[in-house]
Design a protein around this motif. Structure first.
Motif, mmCIF file in Angstrom:
data_model
loop_
_atom_site.group_PDB
_atom_site.id
_atom_site.type_symbol
_atom_site.label_atom_id
_atom_site.label_comp_id
_atom_site.label_asym_id
_atom_site.label_seq_id
_atom_site.Cartn_x
_atom_site.Cartn_y
_atom_site.Cartn_z
ATOM 1 N N GLU A 167 -7.463 -18.826 -16.641
ATOM 2 C CA GLU A 167 -6.777 -20.075 -16.261
ATOM 3 C C GLU A 167 -7.670 -20.825 -15.271
ATOM 4 O O GLU A 167 -7.604 -20.583 -14.072
ATOM 5 N N GLU A 168 -8.458 -21.763 -15.781
ATOM 6 C CA GLU A 168 -9.507 -22.363 -14.956
ATOM 7 C C GLU A 168 -8.982 -23.147 -13.751
ATOM 8 O O GLU A 168 -9.662 -23.273 -12.747
ATOM 9 N N GLU A 169 -7.749 -23.667 -13.841
ATOM 10 C CA GLU A 169 -7.244 -24.430 -12.684
ATOM 11 C C GLU A 169 -6.594 -23.521 -11.655
ATOM 12 O O GLU A 169 -6.180 -23.973 -10.589
ATOM 13 N N GLN A 170 -6.473 -22.244 -11.970
ATOM 14 C CA GLN A 170 -5.724 -21.332 -11.112
ATOM 15 C C GLN A 170 -6.600 -20.255 -10.495
ATOM 16 O O GLN A 170 -6.170 -19.546 -9.596
ATOM 17 N N VAL A 171 -7.817 -20.107 -11.000
ATOM 18 C CA VAL A 171 -8.670 -19.003 -10.571
ATOM 19 C C VAL A 171 -9.607 -19.481 -9.465
ATOM 20 O O VAL A 171 -10.200 -20.546 -9.572
ATOM 21 N N THR A 172 -9.725 -18.696 -8.398
ATOM 22 C CA THR A 172 -10.678 -19.061 -7.346
ATOM 23 C C THR A 172 -12.084 -18.650 -7.792
ATOM 24 O O THR A 172 -12.249 -17.779 -8.665
ATOM 25 N N ALA A 173 -13.080 -19.277 -7.185
ATOM 26 C CA ALA A 173 -14.470 -18.925 -7.490
ATOM 27 C C ALA A 173 -14.706 -17.452 -7.171
ATOM 28 O O ALA A 173 -15.446 -16.750 -7.872
ATOM 29 N N ASP A 174 -14.017 -16.966 -6.147
ATOM 30 C CA ASP A 174 -14.162 -15.581 -5.723
ATOM 31 C C ASP A 174 -13.642 -14.619 -6.799
ATOM 32 O O ASP A 174 -14.308 -13.650 -7.166
ATOM 33 N N LEU A 175 -12.441 -14.918 -7.316
ATOM 34 C CA LEU A 175 -11.868 -14.037 -8.347
ATOM 35 C C LEU A 175 -12.753 -14.045 -9.594
ATOM 36 O O LEU A 175 -13.016 -13.004 -10.186
ATOM 37 N N LEU A 176 -13.239 -15.232 -9.969
ATOM 38 C CA LEU A 176 -14.086 -15.330 -11.163
ATOM 39 C C LEU A 176 -15.363 -14.498 -10.984
ATOM 40 O O LEU A 176 -15.792 -13.784 -11.890
ATOM 41 N N ALA A 177 -15.941 -14.549 -9.788
ATOM 42 C CA ALA A 177 -17.149 -13.755 -9.521
ATOM 43 C C ALA A 177 -16.845 -12.257 -9.654
ATOM 44 O O ALA A 177 -17.623 -11.500 -10.239
ATOM 45 N N HIS A 178 -15.707 -11.845 -9.127
ATOM 46 C CA HIS A 178 -15.320 -10.431 -9.241
ATOM 47 C C HIS A 178 -15.068 -10.034 -10.691
ATOM 48 O O HIS A 178 -15.444 -8.941 -11.111
ATOM 49 N N LEU A 179 -14.432 -10.934 -11.441
ATOM 50 C CA LEU A 179 -14.183 -10.630 -12.857
ATOM 51 C C LEU A 179 -15.509 -10.452 -13.589
ATOM 52 O O LEU A 179 -15.675 -9.523 -14.376
ATOM 53 N N ARG A 180 -16.441 -11.347 -13.307
ATOM 54 C CA ARG A 180 -17.743 -11.263 -13.989
ATOM 55 C C ARG A 180 -18.437 -9.951 -13.660
ATOM 56 O O ARG A 180 -19.067 -9.342 -14.516
ATOM 57 N N ARG A 181 -18.299 -9.517 -12.405
ATOM 58 C CA ARG A 181 -18.931 -8.250 -12.027
ATOM 59 C C ARG A 181 -18.238 -7.044 -12.667
ATOM 60 O O ARG A 181 -18.856 -6.041 -12.930
ATOM 61 N N SER A 182 -16.908 -7.216 -12.905
ATOM 62 C CA SER A 182 -16.162 -6.074 -13.439
ATOM 63 C C SER A 182 -16.365 -5.919 -14.948
ATOM 64 O O SER A 182 -15.998 -4.905 -15.516
ATOM 65 N N ALA A 183 -16.922 -6.921 -15.594
ATOM 66 C CA ALA A 183 -17.122 -6.859 -17.048
ATOM 67 C C ALA A 183 -18.405 -7.603 -17.378
ATOM 68 O O ALA A 183 -18.379 -8.763 -17.756
ATOM 69 N N ARG A 184 -19.507 -6.925 -17.212
ATOM 70 C CA ARG A 184 -20.837 -7.560 -17.312
ATOM 71 C C ARG A 184 -21.106 -8.154 -18.687
ATOM 72 O O ARG A 184 -21.763 -9.176 -18.797
ATOM 73 N N GLY A 185 -20.612 -7.519 -19.729
ATOM 74 C CA GLY A 185 -20.937 -8.008 -21.080
ATOM 75 C C GLY A 185 -19.987 -9.097 -21.572
ATOM 76 O O GLY A 185 -20.110 -9.558 -22.707
ATOM 77 N N THR A 186 -19.047 -9.501 -20.732
ATOM 78 C CA THR A 186 -18.015 -10.439 -21.175
ATOM 79 C C THR A 186 -18.315 -11.851 -20.696
ATOM 80 O O THR A 186 -18.710 -12.054 -19.556
ATOM 81 N N ARG A 187 -18.130 -12.833 -21.596
ATOM 82 C CA ARG A 187 -18.238 -14.245 -21.190
ATOM 83 C C ARG A 187 -16.844 -14.754 -20.872
ATOM 84 O O ARG A 187 -15.923 -14.578 -21.661
ATOM 85 N N PHE A 188 -16.687 -15.398 -19.729
ATOM 86 C CA PHE A 188 -15.372 -15.918 -19.338
ATOM 87 C C PHE A 188 -15.310 -17.412 -19.634
ATOM 88 O O PHE A 188 -16.182 -18.165 -19.213
ATOM 89 N N VAL A 189 -14.294 -17.807 -20.399
ATOM 90 C CA VAL A 189 -14.191 -19.209 -20.822
ATOM 91 C C VAL A 189 -12.820 -19.777 -20.438
ATOM 92 O O VAL A 189 -11.831 -19.044 -20.389
ATOM 93 N N PRO A 190 -12.754 -21.090 -20.153
ATOM 94 C CA PRO A 190 -11.467 -21.698 -19.772
ATOM 95 C C PRO A 190 -10.444 -21.587 -20.897
ATOM 96 O O PRO A 190 -10.765 -21.864 -22.059
ATOM 97 N N ALA A 191 -9.226 -21.176 -20.542
ATOM 98 C CA ALA A 191 -8.150 -21.067 -21.540
ATOM 99 C C ALA A 191 -6.801 -21.434 -20.924
ATOM 100 O O ALA A 191 -5.754 -20.980 -21.371
ATOM 101 N N GLY A 192 -6.854 -22.289 -19.891
ATOM 102 C CA GLY A 192 -5.608 -22.666 -19.218
ATOM 103 C C GLY A 192 -4.640 -23.398 -20.138
ATOM 104 O O GLY A 192 -3.431 -23.166 -20.095
ATOM 105 N N THR A 193 -5.173 -24.273 -20.993
ATOM 106 C CA THR A 193 -4.295 -25.088 -21.847
ATOM 107 C C THR A 193 -3.478 -24.227 -22.815
ATOM 108 O O THR A 193 -2.255 -24.364 -22.864
ATOM 109 N N PRO A 194 -4.118 -23.324 -23.586
ATOM 110 C CA PRO A 194 -3.282 -22.503 -24.485
ATOM 111 C C PRO A 194 -2.324 -21.564 -23.736
ATOM 112 O O PRO A 194 -1.261 -21.240 -24.262
#
Ligand code: ZN
Ligand code: ZN
Length: 356
Positions: A95-122
């Protein structure tokens, strides 16, 4: 909950996603039933997990349905990594309008092979059309706010401070069963009513000046939102004329609401009425917004909005005009989009409320 998790699986498929991450309070409430403030959900075609910290162990047990519950001992993102919840997942929506830059950075570190993409609308789309239970909560919230409006009108007198009126509104909404205010009440007297989002100040109400009240409350997470313009004593002719113009704009907008129409068409109906009276440039905000678990959600009713209206959505219709140095008038009602048009859910009289 089953119907709602089906909507998430549809969103996964439509977005070509292997996972969805829910982090906002409203999405966690809507999809998992959780009313706390710290949680994260991971939804994949294989299953759905709700993660929280030990403070919410009991609450999650009582509330969360349709997802496996995990109480993390460390960080929630650390738990996602430790359990490999995003293992093999190439694209994950967030949810791109709801996620802090900090949480996104942690998510990226927790799943190195995963690309995170905006999906707030659906994620948010299914929340816009209300079911029977959601509508009942909105109607209860509206009922409480209207009872409070009625009572507060009886308390108004010259010399009362804006913030005293705001305190009465908040206090009474709670007394009558609201979980709390939907947002901080706006109480703006005299020239301050020309500030569309004035905070209640220590300023005092005077006779013969506009007083703008905009407030709402929350019931089971769902919100009401109501604005009326009031005057103590005699209403100046200029104020009456402004009020009549805003009411005509609101009527025109309500007549334009129907499924399939877009937000800008409804906005234009209101703006056109004000243009005919030379007041368009004083209508400085958009016409309205959806309400639900959030005070502002889709569909947006604004000059640029291409959001299509759909049956079952609840939107505000709130035109206003604001004259610097004089004051403002706004009338805001909540309407349900029906199969053929709309039904007004707020019932308070929409006249300029003149209090003798
Ligand atoms: Zn409002
Ligand atoms: Zn509003």
């Amino acid at each position: 909950v089953r119907r709602r998790s089906g909507a998430l699986r549809d969103a996964l498929r439509a977005g070509g996603l292997d996972a969805l991450l829910l982090s906002s309070a409203h999405a966690l409430r809507y999809y998992a039933g959780f009313t706390g403030t710290s949680g994260l959900a991971v939804v994949t075609p294989a299953g759905a997990w709700f993660l929280t910290d030990p403070r919410y162990r009991e609450q999650a047990r009582a509330e969360v349905r349709g997802m496996r519950r995990i109480v993390a001992s460390g960080t929630l993102t650390g738990e996602i990594a430790a359990r490999g919840l995003l293992q093999g997942c190439r694209r994950a929506g967030f949810e791109e309008e709801q996620v802090t830059a900090d949480l996104l950075a942690h998510l990226r570190r927790s799943a190195r092979g995963t690309r995170f993409v905006p999906a707030g609308t659906p994620v948010e789309a299914p929340m816009l059309r209300k079911d029977t239970e959601e509508l009942a909560a909105i109607r209860r919230a509206i009922g409480i706010s209207e009872r409070v409006l009625d009572e507060v009108l009886g308390l108004l007198r010259p010399g009362l401070r804006e913030r005293e009126v705001a305190a009465e509104i908040s206090h009474r909404q709670r007394l009558y069963g609201a979980d709390g205010d939907a947002f901080e009440p706006i109480v703006a007297a005299g020239a301050r009513s020309a500030l569309p989002h004035a905070r209640a100040s220590a300023g005092r109400i005077k006779a013969g000046e506009p007083l703008l009240l905009d407030f709402g409350c929350t019931v089971a997470g769902y919100r009401s939102d109501l604005t009326r313009t009031v005057v103590l004593g005699r209403a100046p002719a200029r104020l009456r004329a402004l009020h009549a113009a805003v009411l005509a704009a609101q009527e025109a907008a309500m007549a334009a609401v129907r499924p399939g129409t877009d937000g800008r068409t409804v906005d234009a109906a209101a703006r056109g009425e004000l243009r005919r009276r030379g007041l368009e440039r004083h209508f400085v905000h958009s016409l309205g917004h959806g309400i639900g678990l959030r005070i502002h959600e889709g569909p947006r009713l604004s000059a640029r909005s291409t959001d299509p209206l759909a049956e079952g959505e609840v939107v505000t219709i709130e035109p206003g005009v604001y004259l610097p140095g004089f004051g403002g008038v706004r009338i805001e009602d909540d309407v349900l989009v029906t199969g053929r048009g709309c039904r007004r859910l707020t019932r308070s009289p929409r006249d300029l409320l003149v209090i003798a």
